[in-house]
Write a protein that holds these residues in place. Structure first.
Motif, PDB file in Angstrom:
ATOM      1  N   ASN A 167       0.834  -1.216   0.000  1.00 42.96           N
ATOM      2  CA  ASN A 167       0.000   0.000   0.000  1.00 42.96           C
ATOM      3  C   ASN A 167       0.865   1.262   0.000  1.00 42.96           C
ATOM      4  O   ASN A 167       0.599   2.225  -0.723  1.00 42.96           O
ATOM      5  CB  ASN A 167      -0.930  -0.002   1.206  1.00 42.96           C
ATOM      6  CG  ASN A 167      -1.953  -1.118   1.130  1.00 42.96           C
ATOM      7  OD1 ASN A 167      -2.351  -1.526   0.037  1.00 42.96           O
ATOM      8  ND2 ASN A 167      -2.364  -1.641   2.277  1.00 42.96           N
ATOM      9  N   LEU A 168       1.900   1.216   0.820  1.00 39.69           N
ATOM     10  CA  LEU A 168       2.814   2.380   0.857  1.00 39.69           C
ATOM     11  C   LEU A 168       3.538   2.530  -0.478  1.00 39.69           C
ATOM     12  O   LEU A 168       3.758   3.641  -0.972  1.00 39.69           O
ATOM     13  CB  LEU A 168       3.808   2.178   2.008  1.00 39.69           C
ATOM     14  CG  LEU A 168       4.682   3.391   2.342  1.00 39.69           C
ATOM     15  CD1 LEU A 168       3.807   4.569   2.763  1.00 39.69           C
ATOM     16  CD2 LEU A 168       5.675   3.033   3.448  1.00 39.69           C
ATOM     17  N   PHE A 169       3.898   1.371  -1.080  1.00 38.18           N
ATOM     18  CA  PHE A 169       4.570   1.432  -2.389  1.00 38.18           C
ATOM     19  C   PHE A 169       3.645   2.007  -3.454  1.00 38.18           C
ATOM     20  O   PHE A 169       4.072   2.800  -4.301  1.00 38.18           O
ATOM     21  CB  PHE A 169       5.036   0.026  -2.788  1.00 38.18           C
ATOM     22  CG  PHE A 169       5.676  -0.021  -4.136  1.00 38.18           C
ATOM     23  CD1 PHE A 169       6.989   0.388  -4.334  1.00 38.18           C
ATOM     24  CD2 PHE A 169       4.943  -0.460  -5.248  1.00 38.18           C
ATOM     25  CE1 PHE A 169       7.556   0.348  -5.588  1.00 38.18           C
ATOM     26  CE2 PHE A 169       5.514  -0.493  -6.498  1.00 38.18           C
ATOM     27  CZ  PHE A 169       6.823  -0.084  -6.684  1.00 38.18           C
ATOM     28  N   ASP A 170       2.388   1.593  -3.440  1.00 36.01           N
ATOM     29  CA  ASP A 170       1.440   2.131  -4.435  1.00 36.01           C
ATOM     30  C   ASP A 170       1.250   3.640  -4.262  1.00 36.01           C
ATOM     31  O   ASP A 170       1.110   4.375  -5.252  1.00 36.01           O
ATOM     32  CB  ASP A 170       0.104   1.406  -4.314  1.00 36.01           C
ATOM     33  CG  ASP A 170       0.200  -0.060  -4.740  1.00 36.01           C
ATOM     34  OD1 ASP A 170       1.155  -0.377  -5.489  1.00 36.01           O
ATOM     35  OD2 ASP A 170      -0.655  -0.842  -4.324  1.00 36.01           O
ATOM     36  N   GLU A 171       1.273   4.088  -2.987  1.00 35.57           N
ATOM     37  CA  GLU A 171       1.136   5.543  -2.758  1.00 35.57           C
ATOM     38  C   GLU A 171       2.339   6.302  -3.312  1.00 35.57           C
ATOM     39  O   GLU A 171       2.184   7.324  -3.994  1.00 35.57           O
ATOM     40  CB  GLU A 171       0.993   5.790  -1.259  1.00 35.57           C
ATOM     41  CG  GLU A 171       0.818   7.266  -0.910  1.00 35.57           C
ATOM     42  CD  GLU A 171       0.730   7.476   0.589  1.00 35.57           C
ATOM     43  OE1 GLU A 171       0.659   8.634   1.012  1.00 35.57           O
ATOM     44  OE2 GLU A 171       0.762   6.475   1.345  1.00 35.57           O
ATOM     45  N   VAL A 172       3.505   5.796  -3.018  1.00 33.76           N
ATOM     46  CA  VAL A 172       4.722   6.462  -3.526  1.00 33.76           C
ATOM     47  C   VAL A 172       4.770   6.392  -5.042  1.00 33.76           C
ATOM     48  O   VAL A 172       5.140   7.364  -5.730  1.00 33.76           O
ATOM     49  CB  VAL A 172       5.979   5.809  -2.909  1.00 33.76           C
ATOM     50  CG1 VAL A 172       7.248   6.330  -3.568  1.00 33.76           C
ATOM     51  CG2 VAL A 172       6.010   6.060  -1.415  1.00 33.76           C
ATOM     52  N   ASP A 173       4.422   5.255  -5.596  1.00 36.02           N
ATOM     53  CA  ASP A 173       4.465   5.105  -7.054  1.00 36.02           C
ATOM     54  C   ASP A 173       3.468   6.040  -7.735  1.00 36.02           C
ATOM     55  O   ASP A 173       3.736   6.565  -8.820  1.00 36.02           O
ATOM     56  CB  ASP A 173       4.155   3.648  -7.407  1.00 36.02           C
ATOM     57  CG  ASP A 173       4.361   3.381  -8.889  1.00 36.02           C
ATOM     58  OD1 ASP A 173       5.491   3.603  -9.383  1.00 36.02           O
ATOM     59  OD2 ASP A 173       3.388   3.000  -9.574  1.00 36.02           O
ATOM     60  N   GLY A 174       2.309   6.282  -7.113  1.00 34.74           N
ATOM     61  CA  GLY A 174       1.338   7.209  -7.690  1.00 34.74           C
ATOM     62  C   GLY A 174       1.862   8.636  -7.732  1.00 34.74           C
ATOM     63  O   GLY A 174       1.726   9.336  -8.757  1.00 34.74           O
ATOM     64  N   TYR A 175       2.499   9.064  -6.639  1.00 29.40           N
ATOM     65  CA  TYR A 175       3.104  10.409  -6.643  1.00 29.40           C
ATOM     66  C   TYR A 175       4.240  10.516  -7.678  1.00 29.40           C
ATOM     67  O   TYR A 175       4.405  11.528  -8.357  1.00 29.40           O
ATOM     68  CB  TYR A 175       3.639  10.748  -5.252  1.00 29.40           C
ATOM     69  CG  TYR A 175       2.570  11.070  -4.238  1.00 29.40           C
ATOM     70  CD1 TYR A 175       1.625  12.059  -4.486  1.00 29.40           C
ATOM     71  CD2 TYR A 175       2.506  10.380  -3.029  1.00 29.40           C
ATOM     72  CE1 TYR A 175       0.633  12.334  -3.545  1.00 29.40           C
ATOM     73  CE2 TYR A 175       1.535  10.672  -2.085  1.00 29.40           C
ATOM     74  CZ  TYR A 175       0.603  11.654  -2.351  1.00 29.40           C
ATOM     75  OH  TYR A 175      -0.363  11.929  -1.419  1.00 29.40           O
ATOM     76  N   PHE A 176       4.980   9.435  -7.783  1.00 29.56           N
ATOM     77  CA  PHE A 176       6.122   9.450  -8.706  1.00 29.56           C
ATOM     78  C   PHE A 176       5.651   9.545 -10.157  1.00 29.56           C
ATOM     79  O   PHE A 176       6.244  10.263 -10.972  1.00 29.56           O
ATOM     80  CB  PHE A 176       6.948   8.179  -8.493  1.00 29.56           C
ATOM     81  CG  PHE A 176       8.223   8.164  -9.267  1.00 29.56           C
ATOM     82  CD1 PHE A 176       9.248   9.054  -9.007  1.00 29.56           C
ATOM     83  CD2 PHE A 176       8.403   7.228 -10.286  1.00 29.56           C
ATOM     84  CE1 PHE A 176      10.422   9.018  -9.718  1.00 29.56           C
ATOM     85  CE2 PHE A 176       9.576   7.196 -11.015  1.00 29.56           C
ATOM     86  CZ  PHE A 176      10.596   8.102 -10.732  1.00 29.56           C
ATOM     87  N   LYS A 177       4.587   8.852 -10.502  1.00 28.33           N
ATOM     88  CA  LYS A 177       4.054   8.939 -11.869  1.00 28.33           C
ATOM     89  C   LYS A 177       3.490  10.321 -12.162  1.00 28.33           C
ATOM     90  O   LYS A 177       3.621  10.817 -13.298  1.00 28.33           O
ATOM     91  CB  LYS A 177       2.977   7.874 -12.072  1.00 28.33           C
ATOM     92  CG  LYS A 177       3.521   6.457 -12.133  1.00 28.33           C
ATOM     93  CD  LYS A 177       2.421   5.452 -12.327  1.00 28.33           C
ATOM     94  CE  LYS A 177       2.969   4.034 -12.418  1.00 28.33           C
ATOM     95  NZ  LYS A 177       1.894   3.012 -12.583  1.00 28.33           N
ATOM     96  N   LYS A 178       2.897  10.945 -11.163  1.00 24.02           N
ATOM     97  CA  LYS A 178       2.412  12.320 -11.365  1.00 24.02           C
ATOM     98  C   LYS A 178       3.574  13.291 -11.589  1.00 24.02           C
ATOM     99  O   LYS A 178       3.467  14.235 -12.384  1.00 24.02           O
ATOM    100  CB  LYS A 178       1.589  12.749 -10.162  1.00 24.02           C
ATOM    101  CG  LYS A 178       0.239  12.048 -10.041  1.00 24.02           C
ATOM    102  CD  LYS A 178      -0.523  12.535  -8.827  1.00 24.02           C
ATOM    103  CE  LYS A 178      -1.864  11.819  -8.726  1.00 24.02           C
ATOM    104  NZ  LYS A 178      -2.641  12.268  -7.521  1.00 24.02           N
ATOM    105  N   VAL A 179       4.672  13.086 -10.879  1.00 27.18           N
ATOM    106  CA  VAL A 179       5.867  13.937 -11.094  1.00 27.18           C
ATOM    107  C   VAL A 179       6.349  13.801 -12.537  1.00 27.18           C
ATOM    108  O   VAL A 179       6.667  14.796 -13.212  1.00 27.18           O
ATOM    109  CB  VAL A 179       6.982  13.559 -10.096  1.00 27.18           C
ATOM    110  CG1 VAL A 179       8.297  14.221 -10.484  1.00 27.18           C
ATOM    111  CG2 VAL A 179       6.589  13.957  -8.690  1.00 27.18           C
ATOM    112  N   ILE A 180       6.399  12.542 -13.018  1.00 25.98           N
ATOM    113  CA  ILE A 180       6.861  12.328 -14.405  1.00 25.98           C
ATOM    114  C   ILE A 180       5.890  12.953 -15.400  1.00 25.98           C
ATOM    115  O   ILE A 180       6.296  13.581 -16.389  1.00 25.98           O
ATOM    116  CB  ILE A 180       7.033  10.823 -14.661  1.00 25.98           C
ATOM    117  CG1 ILE A 180       8.132  10.242 -13.764  1.00 25.98           C
ATOM    118  CG2 ILE A 180       7.336  10.559 -16.123  1.00 25.98           C
ATOM    119  CD1 ILE A 180       8.286   8.739 -13.879  1.00 25.98           C
ATOM    120  N   SER A 181       4.605  12.816 -15.150  1.00 23.43           N
ATOM    121  CA  SER A 181       3.600  13.375 -16.053  1.00 23.43           C
ATOM    122  C   SER A 181       3.682  14.902 -16.083  1.00 23.43           C
ATOM    123  O   SER A 181       3.620  15.523 -17.168  1.00 23.43           O
ATOM    124  CB  SER A 181       2.214  12.908 -15.624  1.00 23.43           C
ATOM    125  OG  SER A 181       1.212  13.511 -16.433  1.00 23.43           O
TER     126      SER A 181
END
Length: 559
Positions: A167-181
Motif C-alpha cells: 500500500n505504501l509502495f502504491d502511494e509512492v508510485d502514484g506520486y512518482f508517476k504524477k511527477v513524471i507526467s
C-alpha cells in the motif's frame, strides 16, 4: 476594447499620406493596389512608372540643351567684346543656390542614414529578445528532459528493489508517476512556446541591411560632394574670369544634370514605396512572417492591445501549473518513500530533483516577462518611427534636393555655355611707346642703326664674316700707332665703335656740351672716372660697354 495611449501607439506621418496618395498605375494606366508588396510585379511596375517621370523630364532637358549647343557651335559670326557682368552675376547667384540645394540633399542623406541605422538597431534588439526566449525555453526543456530525468531514473531504480508494504509502495508510485507526467507537460509547454520562433532569424537580414546602407550612404555622399566641387569650380572660374574652368563646367555640368535627375527618379520611387510601407507596417510584417509564426502572434506584438490575450499565456499557465504540481507531488512522496526504503539515501536524489524543479520555476517566471508584449512592442515602435518619421523625411529632402539641383544645374549649363564664348583666350596688349629721358628720340635711334648698317656693308669683310674681336682690333690699333707716330692725332673710327656706339659728329650731335652729357652716362668703366694707369689701346685696355644711347640697337645691326 483597451488600446495603447496615443503616445504609445503608431500613427503614420503626413508626408507618407501625401506620397501614398500618388496614383499607382500599370503600363495600361489602370490603378493598382497601393499596399506595399515588394514581391508583386504589378506593384513594382507602378513604382517604375512613377520613377520614370524625372527620367522623361531629363530626356526633354537634354534635347533642349542639345539644340541650344548645336546652335552655338554652328554660329560662326564674329562677336564684339561686350560686358558679361550680368551673366557672371547670374552664374554666381545660381551656383550659390545650387550649393544650398545640394546641402539640403546632404542633410537629408544624414537623416535617412540615421533613421535606417536606428531601425536596424531596434531590429537587433528584437532579434536578441526572440533569441533569449528561444534559449530560455531550451533551458527549461533541458532541465526537465535531461537533468531531472537523470534523478527520476535513479529513483525509479530504487523502486525496482524489494519492498514490504504494498500500500505504501502504491502511494509512492502514484506520486512518482504524477511527477513524471507533470515534468513532460512542462517540457512540452516550453517546446510549444519555442517552436513558432524557430524560423524567426533577423540577424542575416540586419547584416545585409547594414552593408547596403553603408554603401548607399557613402555613394550618395560622394556624388553630392562631386556636384558641390563642380559648383565651386564654376564660382572660381567666374571670379577669375577663367575660360578653361567655364568650359570644363559646361562639359561636366551635363553629366551632373544626368546624375541629378537619375537620383530624383530613384528617390521618387523609393519615397513612394516607403510611404506605402509606413501606412501599414504591421500588415507587411504579417505578410512577410514565416508560416510557423501565426498572424495572431504578430498582431498581438505589433499592436500590444491590453484586451487581447497573449498567445503564449495559455502555455505559460500550463507550465506554471505543472511545475507547482511537480513540487507538491515530490513533497508528498518524500516521507513514504523514505519509510519504504530507509537505507537507499533517497533524500539526496529528492533534493537534486527539487533543485531542478526550482530552476525550472525561476526560468518560467523570467520567460513570462520576456513574452510580454510591452518590451517587444517598444522596440517595434521605435524602429517604425525612426524609419517612417526620420528616414522618410530625409528621403523626401533628398528627392527635393535632386530635383532642384537638376533644374539649377541645367540653368548653369545654359548660362555658362553662353558666357565663356565672350571670354578671350589671351588679353589684347596695346603697343605702348616707351619714353625715357636718357634715350634719344626714335628718329635718332633709327639714324644710328642706319649708319651702323652702312659701315658694316662697306667694310672689307665679307658679308657673312662676323665682326673683328677686341684683341684683333687692339693689335691693329697698336700697329697704326707705330706707322703714324709722326702724324697728328686723329680720332679713329674704332674708338667710337669700341666705346659702345657711334659718337662721330652728325647733324643731331653738333653740340659738344650735349655730346659730353651723353658720354657722361655710359655704363663702362673709363679712365676719366677712375685714376688708374693708362693702358695701351682704345679705352685703356678696358672692355667697352654699350651706353644707354644704344638701347635701340639690335644684334642684326652689327652683321
Amino acid at each position: 476594447m483597451g488600446m495603447q495611449s496615443t503616445e504609445d501607439s503608431y500613427r503614420y506621418p503626413e508626408i507618407a499620406r501625401y506620397l501614398h496618395a500618388l496614383p499607382h498605375v500599370n503600363v495600361s494606366f489602370q490603378y493598382v493596389n497601393s499596399s506595399f508588396e515588394p514581391n508583386n510585379p504589378v506593384y513594382l511596375e507602378s513604382l517604375g512608372i512613377l520613377g520614370s517621370i524625372p527620367a522623361i523630364w531629363l530626356i526633354l532637358t537634354l534635347f533642349v540643351l542639345l539644340i541650344y549647343l548645336l546652335t552655338r557651335c554652328c554660329d560662326r559670326k564674329p562677336r564684339a567684346s561686350k560686358s558679361i557682368a550680368a551673366l557672371k552675376i547670374t552664374l554666381a547667384v545660381v551656383s550659390v543656390l545650387c550649393c544650398a540645394g545640394i546641402g539640403i540633399g546632404l542633410y537629408g542623406n544624414d537623416d535617412l542614414h540615421n533613421g535606417v541605422v536606428q531601425t536596424l538597431n531596434e531590429g537587433k534588439q528584437v532579434d536578441i529578445l526572440i533569441s533569449t526566449i528561444r534559449n530560455q525555453t531550451e533551458v527549461i526543456e533541458s532541465l526537465l528532459r535531461i537533468q531531472a530525468d537523470r534523478q527520476i531514473k535513479e529513483i525509479s531504480n530504487v523502486y525496482q528493489g524489494h519492498h514490504k508494504d504494498k500500500n505504501l509502495f502504491d502511494e509512492v508510485d502514484g506520486y512518482f508517476k504524477k511527477v513524471i507526467s507533470n515534468r513532460n507537460a512542462t517540457a512540452n509547454a516550453a517546446r510549444d512556446i519555442r517552436s513558432p520562433l524557430v524560423g524567426v532569424n533577423l540577424s542575416s537580414t540586419i547584416s545585409i541591411g547594414e552593408k547596403s546602407e553603408s554603401i548607399r550612404w557613402l555613394l550618395t555622399m560622394g556624388i553630392l560632394s562631386v556636384l558641390l566641387i563642380l559648383c565651386v569650380i564654376l564660382l572660381v572660374g567666374v571670379a577669375r574670369h577663367n575660360r578653361c574652368a567655364l568650359i570644363a563646367f559646361s562639359v561636366c555640368g551635363l553629366l551632373a544634370v544626368i546624375a541629378s535627375y537619375i537620383m530624383a527618379s530613384v528617390y521618387l520611387a523609393s519615397s513612394v514605396a516607403l510611404s506605402d510601407l509606413c501606412m501599414a507596417p504591421d500588415k507587411f510584417i504579417e505578410d512577410q512572417a514565416s508560416t510557423e509564426l501565426s498572424k495572431e502572434i504578430l498582431r498581438h506584438y505589433t499592436n500590444c492591445e491590453r484586451a487581447r490575450a497573449n498567445p503564449f499565456t495559455q502555455r505559460l499557465r500550463e507550465a506554471k501549473t505543472t511545475v507547482e504540481n511537480m513540487r507538491s507531488n515530490l513533497t508528498a512522496m518524500i516521507k513514504p518513500a523514505e519509510k519504504l526504503f530507509p537505507d537507499k539515501k533517497l533524500d539526496i536524489k529528492f533534493s537534486a530533483l527539487r533543485n531542478d524543479i526550482n530552476s525550472v520555476d525561476n526560468n518560467i517566471h523570467s520567460l513570462t516577462a520576456l513574452v510580454d508584449c510591452s518590451t517587444l512592442y517598444l522596440h517595434y515602435l521605435g524602429g517604425v518611427r525612426a524609419l517612417c518619421y526620420v528616414g522618410l523625411l530625409g528621403l523626401t529632402l533628398m528627392l527635393i534636393s535632386s530635383a532642384v539641383a537638376g533644374f539649377l544645374l541645367t540653368v548653369l549649363v545654359w548660362v555658362d555655355s553662353h558666357t565663356w564664348i565672350y571670354i578671350r583666350k589671351k588679353k589684347d596688349y596695346q603697343q605702348v611707346t616707351e619714353h625715357d629721358s636718357y634715350l634719344p628720340p626714335p628718329q635718332a635711334s633709327q639714324a644710328i642703326a642706319a649708319r651702323t648698317l652702312q659701315r658694316s656693308q662697306g667694310s672689307s669683310y665679307p658679308p657673312d664674316t662676323p665682326p673683328p674681336s677686341y684683341t684683333s682690333a687692339l693689335l691693329l690699333h697698336n700697329r697704326s700707332l707705330h706707322v703714324n707716330a709722326t702724324a697728328p692725332p686723329q680720332e679713329h673710327e674704332a674708338d667710337f665703335l669700341l666705346d659702345g656706339c657711334d659718337m662721330r659728329p652728325s647733324e643731331h650731335h653738333r653740340n659738344s656740351a650735349h655730346m659730353s652729357h651723353l658720354r657722361g652716362h655710359t655704363l663702362g668703366r673709363l679712365p676719366s672716372h677712375h685714376h688708374e694707369p693708362v693702358l695701351p689701346g682704345p679705352n685703356n685696355g678696358k672692355y667697352a660697354t654699350l651706353s644707354k644711347q644704344c638701347k635701340t640697337l639690335e644684334s642684326s645691326d652689327f652683321y
